[in-house]
Design a protein around this motif. Structure first.
Motif, PDB file in Angstrom:
ATOM      1  N   LEU A   1      -0.925 -11.026  36.999  1.00  0.00           N
ATOM      2  CA  LEU A   1       0.109 -10.137  37.526  1.00  0.00           C
ATOM      3  C   LEU A   1       0.860 -10.802  38.665  1.00  0.00           C
ATOM      4  CD1 LEU A   1      -1.766  -6.717  37.479  1.00  0.00           C
ATOM      5  CD2 LEU A   1       0.347  -7.246  36.254  1.00  0.00           C
TER       6      LEU A   1
ATOM      7  N   LYS B   1       0.450   4.586  41.249  1.00  0.00           N
ATOM      8  CA  LYS B   1       1.866   4.333  41.513  1.00  0.00           C
ATOM      9  C   LYS B   1       2.320   4.935  42.855  1.00  0.00           C
ATOM     10  CE  LYS B   1       2.849   4.032  36.592  1.00  0.00           C
ATOM     11  NZ  LYS B   1       1.404   4.041  36.235  1.00  0.00           N
TER      12      LYS B   1
ATOM     13  N   SER C   1       5.935  -4.894  39.353  1.00  0.00           N
ATOM     14  CA  SER C   1       5.047  -3.743  39.299  1.00  0.00           C
ATOM     15  C   SER C   1       5.815  -2.506  38.829  1.00  0.00           C
ATOM     16  CB  SER C   1       4.445  -3.479  40.684  1.00  0.00           C
ATOM     17  OG  SER C   1       5.378  -2.813  41.521  1.00  0.00           O
ATOM     18  N   PRO C   2       5.116  -1.464  38.393  1.00  0.00           N
ATOM     19  CA  PRO C   2       5.800  -0.246  37.956  1.00  0.00           C
ATOM     20  C   PRO C   2       6.446   0.541  39.094  1.00  0.00           C
ATOM     21  CG  PRO C   2       3.417   0.051  37.897  1.00  0.00           C
ATOM     22  CD  PRO C   2       3.659  -1.405  38.152  1.00  0.00           C
TER      23      PRO C   2
ATOM     24  N   MET D   1      -1.305   0.250  39.752  1.00  0.00           N
ATOM     25  CA  MET D   1      -1.143   0.541  38.327  1.00  0.00           C
ATOM     26  C   MET D   1      -1.617   1.946  37.975  1.00  0.00           C
ATOM     27  SD  MET D   1       0.286  -2.205  37.347  1.00  0.00           S
ATOM     28  CE  MET D   1       0.287  -2.019  35.563  1.00  0.00           C
ATOM     29  N   THR D   2      -2.622   2.438  38.667  1.00  0.00           N
ATOM     30  CA  THR D   2      -3.196   3.742  38.320  1.00  0.00           C
ATOM     31  C   THR D   2      -2.450   4.904  38.966  1.00  0.00           C
ATOM     32  OG1 THR D   2      -5.378   2.710  38.136  1.00  0.00           O
ATOM     33  CG2 THR D   2      -5.316   5.119  38.281  1.00  0.00           C
TER      34      THR D   2
ATOM     35  N   ASN E   1      -5.174  -2.309  41.060  1.00  0.00           N
ATOM     36  CA  ASN E   1      -5.663  -1.103  40.397  1.00  0.00           C
ATOM     37  C   ASN E   1      -5.024   0.158  40.980  1.00  0.00           C
ATOM     38  OD1 ASN E   1      -8.458   0.980  40.553  1.00  0.00           O
ATOM     39  ND2 ASN E   1      -7.522   0.436  38.612  1.00  0.00           N
TER      40      ASN E   1
END
Length: 475
Positions: free
Chosen positions: A30, A233, A263-264, A230-231, A227
């Motif tokens: 990432l 946000k 990243s999101p 991604m989990t 983590n």
């Protein structure tokens, strides 16, 4: 052919190491991604010149007010000058108060890990918390994902049996609160995360090497940060625990380059400045600098003051006294000063281990919300004016927005005729008080600048002892 595992325990350890290696590899991949463009078409590289050039997302500056929540295993002993530092004070520094407290109240052999069994959060109602935060007038919440003790308030795969799902509450505290906060329109969700952990053996090993090794970073800190991103946000990452090791040890610029590029949450996430020894007040998104940072003049960079209602601690203290807490007028005074100087105000509470917010903290938050309900126009989305304050007969601080100037009075004038020296009037000048904005106040100009306002003959009731004059058509 590999030898069979001698026991189930050996197999479990092997699987755990395999899972950890997979997470580390994912994290490194990432961070290394360079092919996908960020939303604005700009690519940030892993150096501070590039990272610091990223514009701060607008929502953060407009929000102005946030709520900080320090909650963890430290809420169980709930003792000490800084209760969130209880483990370090007791076992690291061997502070006399904490050592004596343990001798008097707990049996020989009791460990800090034993406190986790009593971190039950049995009364934790995330919707009730979110209701209180919304009522406070805050626009964002920063919740502790992990403090320096290393206990994770979410089911971290890198913190086996030292997280809120494996032990204690047996629930995902981060996830539950995130869902509740996001039900409230206009309330943003952020996460506090400590880079280091006092007693983690990998961190201690890296420190002993002079930070030439990075086992803790690649096996614990970075996988957990990725983590969380991604989990959950989060819209804000409040980094801490940075002061012992340099940012090169933490791989901070590599992480932030990934965060901003791929990243999101790349288009809206906000970060602070605590990413390694020497970074704060210098690098990152907005500046926290030191705890309770209070500059004497207008800074040239977006900043935030974190301030706890309990002046002695960030975490809950069972032995706190009323005189050690900020009262509402003090909170309003502090907040107004911060906003007038272009900062955000992050007000901290420490919930109890059972999940209850102490009523005195709730009362302060709701009081702040009542004041903002009347005067928030002068706070939210405001900008510093050309003059931040003046020495009038009462303390006055200025903010501005949309060609309107707000004079915030922190005391009610003793005379009906109140003089403001700084504003320059025009033919379009109109003066009102936000407690009753429909009724214009009479005023006369003074030379060369300034005006005298005829104040209402009855002082409006203010929950925070602060009143706002709205000055339209002044410069």
């Amino acid at each position: 052919m590999p030898a069979p595992f001698a026991s189930l325990h050996q197999l479990q350890l092997f699987l755990k190491e395999l899972k950890m290696a997979s997470l580390v590899l994912s994290c490194l991949l990432l961070v290394a991604v360079v092919a996908v463009s960020s939303g604005n078409g700009v690519r940030y590289t892993a150096n501070w010149t590039s990272i610091d050039s990223r514009p701060l997302p607008v929502w953060y500056d407009e929000a102005k007010i946030g709520i900080f929540v320090h909650w963890g295993v430290f809420s169980v002993p709930g003792y000490g000058q800084f209760s969130e530092w209880f483990w370090q004070s007791w076992r690291g520094a061997h502070r006399a108060d904490e050592v004596e407290f343990m001798k008097k109240n707990y049996p020989v052999g009791f460990t800090y890990a034993d406190f986790a069994h009593d971190f039950k959060a049995q009364f934790f109602d995330p919707d009730e918390w979110a209701d209180i935060f919304e009522a406070s007038g805050a626009k964002y919440v920063v919740f502790t994902s992990k403090h320096h003790e290393g206990f994770c308030n979410w089911p971290s795969a890198d913190s086996w049996n030292w997280n809120s799902v494996d032990t204690g509450p047996h629930r995902d505290l981060v996830g539950d609160l995130a869902a509740a906060v996001r039900k409230r329109k206009g309330l943003h969700f952020g996460l506090y995360h400590s880079l280091y952990e006092w007693f983690h053996p990998l961190y201690l090993k890296d420190r002993a090497s002079g930070y030439k090794t990075q086992e803790f970073v690649f096996r614990k800190a970075l996988p957990e940060l990725v983590n969380l991103v991604m989990t959950y946000k989060p819209e804000l990452i409040w980094s801490d625990g940075d002061w012992e090791a340099p940012d090169t040890y933490w791989n901070s610029t590599e992480f932030l380059a990934w965060l901003y590029n791929d990243s999101p949450i790349k288009d809206f996430v906000v970060v602070n400045d605590r990413w390694g020894n020497g970074c704060y007040c210098k690098h990152g998104g907005y500046y926290n600098c030191a705890d309770r940072f209070t500059p004497g003049s207008l800074p040239n960079h977006k900043w935030e003051k974190c301030q706890s209602i309990d002046n002695r601690s960030w975490g809950y203290r069972r032995n706190m006294k009323l005189f050690e807490l900020m009262d509402l007028p003090t909170i309003i005074t502090d907040m107004v000063y911060v906003v007038a100087l272009g900062g955000n105000y992050l007000l901290n509470i420490g919930p109890m281990s059972d999940g209850m917010i102490p009523p005195v903290f709730e009362e302060r938050l709701r009081g702040m919300g009542a004041w903002l309900g009347v005067n928030g126009e002068a706070i939210y989305s405001s900008k510093p004016w050309r003059l931040q304050g003046e020495n009038s007969t009462v303390p006055v601080w200025y903010t501005s927005k949309n060609n309107t100037v707000y004079a915030i009075l922190l005391e009610w004038p003793s005379k009906l005729l109140f003089d403001l020296a700084a504003p320059k009037t025009s033919k379009a000048t109109n003066v009102t008080i936000l407690d009753d904005p429909s009724v214009p106040l009479k005023w006369v100009a003074t030379a060369p600048t300034g005006l005298v306002v005829l104040m209402p003959d009855i002082m409006p009731v203010s929950p925070g002892q602060g009143w706002v004059l709205k000055l339209e058509g002044v410069v």
